[in-house]
Design a protein around this motif. Structure first.
Motif, short mmCIF file in Angstrom:
data_model
loop_
_atom_site.label_atom_id
_atom_site.label_comp_id
_atom_site.label_asym_id
_atom_site.label_seq_id
_atom_site.Cartn_x
_atom_site.Cartn_y
_atom_site.Cartn_z
N GLU A 152 0.73 -1.36 0.17
CA GLU A 152 -0.01 0.01 -0.12
C GLU A 152 0.91 1.33 -0.06
O GLU A 152 0.50 2.21 -0.72
CB GLU A 152 -1.03 -0.08 1.16
CG GLU A 152 -1.68 1.25 1.27
CD GLU A 152 -3.19 1.05 1.81
OE1 GLU A 152 -3.86 2.16 1.74
OE2 GLU A 152 -3.76 0.16 1.63
N ILE A 153 1.87 1.23 0.80
CA ILE A 153 2.79 2.46 0.84
C ILE A 153 3.44 2.66 -0.44
O ILE A 153 3.63 3.68 -0.94
CB ILE A 153 3.64 2.58 2.09
CG1 ILE A 153 4.25 3.80 2.27
CG2 ILE A 153 4.61 1.50 2.19
CD1 ILE A 153 3.54 5.04 2.57
N LEU A 154 3.89 1.48 -0.99
CA LEU A 154 4.56 1.52 -2.31
C LEU A 154 3.72 2.09 -3.49
O LEU A 154 4.29 2.89 -4.10
CB LEU A 154 5.24 0.18 -2.67
CG LEU A 154 6.23 -0.28 -1.47
CD1 LEU A 154 6.80 -1.43 -2.07
CD2 LEU A 154 7.55 0.78 -1.51
N GLU A 155 2.49 1.65 -3.37
CA GLU A 155 1.87 2.22 -4.48
C GLU A 155 1.31 3.53 -4.16
O GLU A 155 1.25 4.31 -5.15
CB GLU A 155 0.06 1.15 -4.24
CG GLU A 155 -0.78 1.55 -5.50
CD GLU A 155 -0.40 0.95 -6.83
OE1 GLU A 155 -1.10 1.13 -7.72
OE2 GLU A 155 0.75 0.34 -6.68
N LEU A 156 1.10 4.14 -2.83
CA LEU A 156 1.11 5.43 -2.85
C LEU A 156 2.16 6.29 -3.21
O LEU A 156 1.99 7.29 -3.89
CB LEU A 156 0.66 5.81 -1.31
CG LEU A 156 -0.57 5.27 -0.60
CD1 LEU A 156 -0.52 5.55 0.87
CD2 LEU A 156 -1.75 6.07 -1.31
N LYS A 157 3.44 5.84 -2.97
CA LYS A 157 4.49 6.54 -3.54
C LYS A 157 4.58 6.57 -4.90
O LYS A 157 4.86 7.64 -5.51
CB LYS A 157 5.87 5.92 -2.95
CG LYS A 157 5.96 6.20 -1.40
CD LYS A 157 7.31 5.66 -1.28
CE LYS A 157 8.58 6.50 -1.47
NZ LYS A 157 9.78 6.42 -1.04
N THR A 183 5.71 11.22 -0.17
CA THR A 183 7.00 11.19 -0.49
C THR A 183 7.72 10.81 0.66
O THR A 183 9.02 10.66 0.72
CB THR A 183 7.59 12.59 -0.85
OG1 THR A 183 7.29 13.52 0.53
CG2 THR A 183 6.83 13.07 -1.86
N LYS A 184 7.27 9.99 1.76
CA LYS A 184 7.65 9.36 2.80
C LYS A 184 8.62 8.39 2.51
O LYS A 184 8.44 7.44 1.83
CB LYS A 184 6.61 8.75 3.90
CG LYS A 184 5.77 9.98 4.37
CD LYS A 184 4.76 9.37 5.40
CE LYS A 184 3.98 10.40 5.38
NZ LYS A 184 2.82 10.19 6.46
N PRO A 185 9.77 8.53 3.09
CA PRO A 185 10.97 7.37 2.69
C PRO A 185 10.43 5.91 3.34
O PRO A 185 9.84 5.74 4.26
CB PRO A 185 12.22 7.94 3.30
CG PRO A 185 11.65 8.72 4.55
CD PRO A 185 10.50 9.42 3.98
N VAL A 186 10.66 4.85 2.43
CA VAL A 186 10.49 3.79 2.99
C VAL A 186 11.64 2.68 2.93
O VAL A 186 12.37 2.70 1.86
CB VAL A 186 9.43 2.91 1.99
CG1 VAL A 186 9.16 1.57 2.22
CG2 VAL A 186 8.09 3.81 2.03
N LEU A 195 11.14 4.16 -4.74
CA LEU A 195 10.06 3.51 -3.90
C LEU A 195 10.47 2.94 -2.71
O LEU A 195 9.99 3.21 -1.70
CB LEU A 195 9.22 2.65 -4.79
CG LEU A 195 8.83 3.05 -6.01
CD1 LEU A 195 7.92 1.63 -6.52
CD2 LEU A 195 7.48 4.14 -5.75
N VAL A 196 11.38 2.53 -2.60
CA VAL A 196 11.93 1.49 -1.42
C VAL A 196 13.45 1.18 -1.35
O VAL A 196 14.16 0.99 -2.60
CB VAL A 196 11.24 0.11 -1.33
CG1 VAL A 196 11.71 -0.93 -2.50
CG2 VAL A 196 11.30 -0.60 -0.18
#
Length: 178
Positions: A112-117, A123-126, A158-159
């Motif tokens: 989910e967070i990667l899809e949002l990015k 823009t939050k780092p993951v 993304l990550v």
């Protein structure tokens, strides 16, 4: 910095608990706040215990059907009505995201967070902490997605894959500028 950590609530062996404990201690000693699923079991408990013992704050977001197993001594605990609201609240309270070992719930939160990015909605780092090579297969799959045109942005945007706790936290701190 508020760091959301997605991880398992299962009881796991030392090859996973050791690195998670190390990451937690680094968070706490760094004065960071743990934002997590709020559970008082498994790896979630290990990380919360480590952050708290090292002087960090705990912000939990549990979900209605798991509220009975929520940590009682967290600095803040929110009970969401469902898993979708829980994910949204976790991300809203965080400056950055770390993904530790976990099952389908952790994978759901990670994607989910990667899809949002990917769509520019955050823009939050993951960082993905690849303890004991746990996410090697996922890394291979992401690289294939990138190579075959399934990712409209570079995977590195993304990550970040980290092999140890120190590298994972350093990446988040550097990315946020905290």
């Amino acid at each position: 910095m508020n760091i959301c950590v997605f991880l398992s609530a299962a009881d796991l062996d030392e090859r996973y608990t050791g690195p998670a404990r190390e990451f937690a201690e680094l968070l706490g000693k760094g004065g960071h706040t743990l934002v997590w699923g709020g559970s008082e079991s498994g790896l979630m408990k290990v990380v919360a215990d480590g952050v708290q013992a090292a002087g960090g704050r705990l912000v939990g977001v549990s979900v209605d059907f798991l509220a009975a197993s929520a940590r009682k001594d967290a600095d803040e605990m929110v009970i969401a009505r469902d898993l979708a609201e829980r994910k949204a609240l976790l991300l809203a309270k965080a400056d950055a995201v770390a993904i530790l070992v976990g099952g389908t719930g952790t994978l759901d939160e990670a994607t989910e967070i990667l899809e949002l990015k990917k769509h520019g909605k955050t823009t939050k780092p993951v960082v993905l902490l690849n303890t004991a090579g746990f996410y090697d297969g996922l890394k291979t799959q992401f690289r294939r997605m990138e190579e075959e045109g399934f990712l409209p942005v570079p995977l590195a945007d993304l990550v970040f894959f980290a092999e140890d706790a120190e590298t994972a936290l350093a990446h988040l701190v550097e990315s946020v500028g905290a």
